[in-house]
Design a protein around this motif. Structure first.
Motif, mmCIF file in Angstrom:
data_model
loop_
_atom_site.group_PDB
_atom_site.id
_atom_site.type_symbol
_atom_site.label_atom_id
_atom_site.label_comp_id
_atom_site.label_asym_id
_atom_site.label_seq_id
_atom_site.Cartn_x
_atom_site.Cartn_y
_atom_site.Cartn_z
ATOM 1 N N ARG A 1 -9.924 2.236 2.038
ATOM 2 C CA ARG A 1 -9.301 3.360 1.315
ATOM 3 C C ARG A 1 -8.688 2.939 -0.010
ATOM 4 N NH1 ARG A 1 -6.963 4.341 6.370
ATOM 5 N NH2 ARG A 1 -4.914 3.759 5.545
ATOM 6 N N HIS A 2 -8.370 1.648 -0.153
ATOM 7 C CA HIS A 2 -7.650 1.188 -1.343
ATOM 8 C C HIS A 2 -8.473 0.115 -2.046
ATOM 9 C CE1 HIS A 2 -3.958 3.339 -0.163
ATOM 10 N NE2 HIS A 2 -4.315 3.012 1.072
ATOM 11 N N GLU A 3 -8.988 0.447 -3.214
ATOM 12 C CA GLU A 3 -9.916 -0.443 -3.906
ATOM 13 C C GLU A 3 -9.278 -1.741 -4.368
ATOM 14 O OE1 GLU A 3 -9.545 1.620 -8.355
ATOM 15 O OE2 GLU A 3 -11.399 1.791 -7.202
ATOM 16 N N GLN A 4 -7.936 -1.771 -4.467
ATOM 17 C CA GLN A 4 -7.286 -3.010 -4.914
ATOM 18 C C GLN A 4 -7.118 -4.021 -3.781
ATOM 19 O OE1 GLN A 4 -5.659 -0.224 -4.228
ATOM 20 N NE2 GLN A 4 -3.461 -0.511 -3.873
ATOM 21 N N VAL A 5 -7.537 -3.649 -2.544
ATOM 22 C CA VAL A 5 -7.386 -4.530 -1.382
ATOM 23 C C VAL A 5 -8.740 -5.117 -0.995
ATOM 24 C CG1 VAL A 5 -6.654 -4.713 1.028
ATOM 25 C CG2 VAL A 5 -5.410 -3.200 -0.537
ATOM 26 N N VAL B 1 0.823 -1.219 0.000
ATOM 27 C CA VAL B 1 0.000 0.000 0.000
ATOM 28 C C VAL B 1 0.854 1.265 0.000
ATOM 29 C CG1 VAL B 1 -1.668 1.329 1.342
ATOM 30 C CG2 VAL B 1 -1.979 -1.140 1.055
ATOM 31 N N THR B 2 1.859 1.315 0.885
ATOM 32 C CA THR B 2 2.658 2.542 1.008
ATOM 33 C C THR B 2 3.582 2.765 -0.178
ATOM 34 O OG1 THR B 2 4.343 1.357 2.291
ATOM 35 C CG2 THR B 2 2.611 2.491 3.525
ATOM 36 N N GLY C 1 2.706 2.311 -3.202
ATOM 37 C CA GLY C 1 1.907 2.696 -4.351
ATOM 38 C C GLY C 1 1.688 1.578 -5.355
ATOM 39 N N SER C 2 1.936 0.338 -4.950
ATOM 40 C CA SER C 2 1.756 -0.783 -5.865
ATOM 41 C C SER C 2 0.300 -0.897 -6.301
ATOM 42 C CB SER C 2 2.185 -2.090 -5.177
ATOM 43 O OG SER C 2 1.827 -3.217 -5.952
ATOM 44 N N LYS C 3 0.099 -1.260 -7.549
ATOM 45 C CA LYS C 3 -1.241 -1.461 -8.089
ATOM 46 C C LYS C 3 -1.651 -2.942 -8.084
ATOM 47 C CE LYS C 3 -1.660 2.898 -8.931
ATOM 48 N NZ LYS C 3 -2.508 3.709 -8.016
ATOM 49 N N GLU D 1 -3.242 -6.349 -7.115
ATOM 50 C CA GLU D 1 -4.428 -6.727 -6.371
ATOM 51 C C GLU D 1 -4.018 -7.517 -5.135
ATOM 52 O OE1 GLU D 1 -8.700 -9.050 -7.095
ATOM 53 O OE2 GLU D 1 -7.231 -8.830 -8.727
ATOM 54 N N LEU E 1 -7.739 0.374 5.974
ATOM 55 C CA LEU E 1 -6.846 0.365 4.821
ATOM 56 C C LEU E 1 -7.557 -0.217 3.599
ATOM 57 C CD1 LEU E 1 -3.126 -0.636 4.861
ATOM 58 C CD2 LEU E 1 -4.649 -1.652 3.187
#
Length: 403
Positions: free
Chosen positions: A320-324, A288-289, A291-293, A295, A317
């Motif tokens: 806030r992060h749609e890829q998680v 996350v920190t 900036g990895s995209k 999934e 977390l």
């Protein structure tokens, strides 16, 4: 080794299968009697519960079985090498261990331990010790070559203690000398050493680093073993009860080969049980920190919400992060809304309940938790068609798990 020596070592496989633990138990008893200073290096909790004796017996057996081609043992040797470097094991320790191991073979096997057999095992051990020392020398060199790196034991100050659940507390550790700390790969651990007055010994334990590298401090998140006076829980409980903010502990440099492959673009599935989430937290934090995209699927199992550490931070977390994606299993869910929340399940972690049982075949799966938990998850993943090379797992303590 000569062909005859290899044949002699191979001939001991059946004996090792039947009496390997007897041999290693005798070995440790002998070594600690003659070199009691090594009790400060070995985990005496694992001596009492028999895990270390079993792990060594399995390692000796594996070496004998693969004496013709020891290269197949490289992954296991690498894992042991990391552990040794974290404990500041040096070549002189191998000489002591070798002396007592060969003597133990002679004493346990009696007349069956011919001079030729002992010579064969001495040669085999010498080659293994040389291999291990060479590997560890490279790891030591790598440690000191990076900014903030070191070898041996370095004092750290506990600047913050944060309760994460009813059982788990995080310790924020800063170098007492005010210097930088070495970076590490997400998933690695540090060895922490304390003096135990009740044993009159220094005792080391390994704790996973539970946050992404930051160059300033290390965070470990430690479970308290309630009511435990067994050496297994002495260090963890002492950290909770007797090491205050401002207290000093000693750390070895980060080590370990259960690490996130940061070069791959593939999806990542992180599967944990209990305090096994700690190395996976480091991986999640890094993804996350940085900036990895990629999934990310987070799957965690806990006995109940009360003992579920990092419950709110991970949920926030994921929000806030749609890829998680975020999935939680509770053995005994609390009465109320928890069971009805999206991504919450009752019972033990069952990956077949996720997405209708359809998992991502291209993903990398990282699994950590108690040995039975790991065994079940790895077997389930294999049954679901996930390739073995995509499944990575970490067993806390001496390596005794085979899946």
């Amino acid at each position: 080794m000569t062909p005859d020596q290899k044949e002699l070592v191979t001939a001991t496989v059946s004996t090792l299968k039947e009496h390997g633990v007897l041999l290693t138990t005798h070995f440790y008893r002998r070594m600690f009697e003659h070199n009691p200073e090594l009790k400060n290096v070995f985990n005496m909790g694992n001596q009492q519960n028999g895990k270390q004796q079993m792990a060594l017996a399995l390692a000796v057996l594996a070496y004998a079985e693969h004496i013709e081609d020891p290269s197949v043992l490289v992954p296991a040797v690498t894992k042991i090498g990391h552990k040794h470097v974290s404990l500041d094991i040096r070549p002189e320790h191998y000489a002591i261990v070798g002396r007592h191991l060969i003597a133990s073979i002679a004493e346990v096997l009696g007349e069956a331990a011919t001079p030729a057999l002992l010579d064969a095992w001495a040669t085999a051990y010498g080659e293994l010790a040389s291999l291990m020392s060479g590997l560890e020398s490279g790891l030591y060199q790598k440690a000191v070559n990076q900014e903030g790196g070191w070898t041996g034991w370095r004092p750290f100050t506990v600047k913050r203690k944060v309760e994460e659940s009813a059982e788990i507390t995080s310790f924020y550790l800063y170098p007492t000398d005010g210097g930088k700390v070495a970076d590490y790969l997400p998933g690695q651990y540090v060895s922490l050493r304390l003096f135990l007055p009740e044993l009159n010994l220094f005792q080391p334990r390994q704790y996973s680093l539970s946050s992404a590298p930051n160059g300033e401090y290390y965070r470990i998140s430690v479970k308290k073993e309630a009511g435990s006076q067994h050496p297994d829980g002495l260090i963890s409980n002492r950290l909770h009860d007797f090491v205050p903010e401002g207290g000093i502990v000693e750390l070895g440099a980060p080590a370990g080969d259960f690490t996130l492959d940061v070069t791959k673009p593939t999806p990542v599935v992180l599967v944990s049980g209990g305090v096994g989430q700690t190395p996976l937290l480091s991986m999640l934090d890094y993804l996350v920190t940085s900036g990895s995209k990629r999934e990310v699927v987070w799957v965690h199992g806990s006995r109940n919400p009360r003992v579920h550490a990092f419950r709110e931070p991970v949920a926030a977390l994921a929000a806030r992060h749609e890829q998680v994606q975020h999935h939680v299993f509770y053995d005994t869910p609390a009465t109320g809304s928890d069971e009805a929340e999206a991504g919450h399940y009752a019972g033990f972690v069952d990956l077949r309940k996720l997405n209708g049982g359809t998992l991502m075949p291209e993903a990398d799966y990282y699994v950590c938790g108690p040995a039975p938990f790991i065994r079940k998850q790895v077997q389930d993943l294999a049954a679901l068609g996930v390739p073995r090379e995509s499944i990575h797992f970490e067993e806390f303590g001496p390596a005794t798990l085979s899946v």
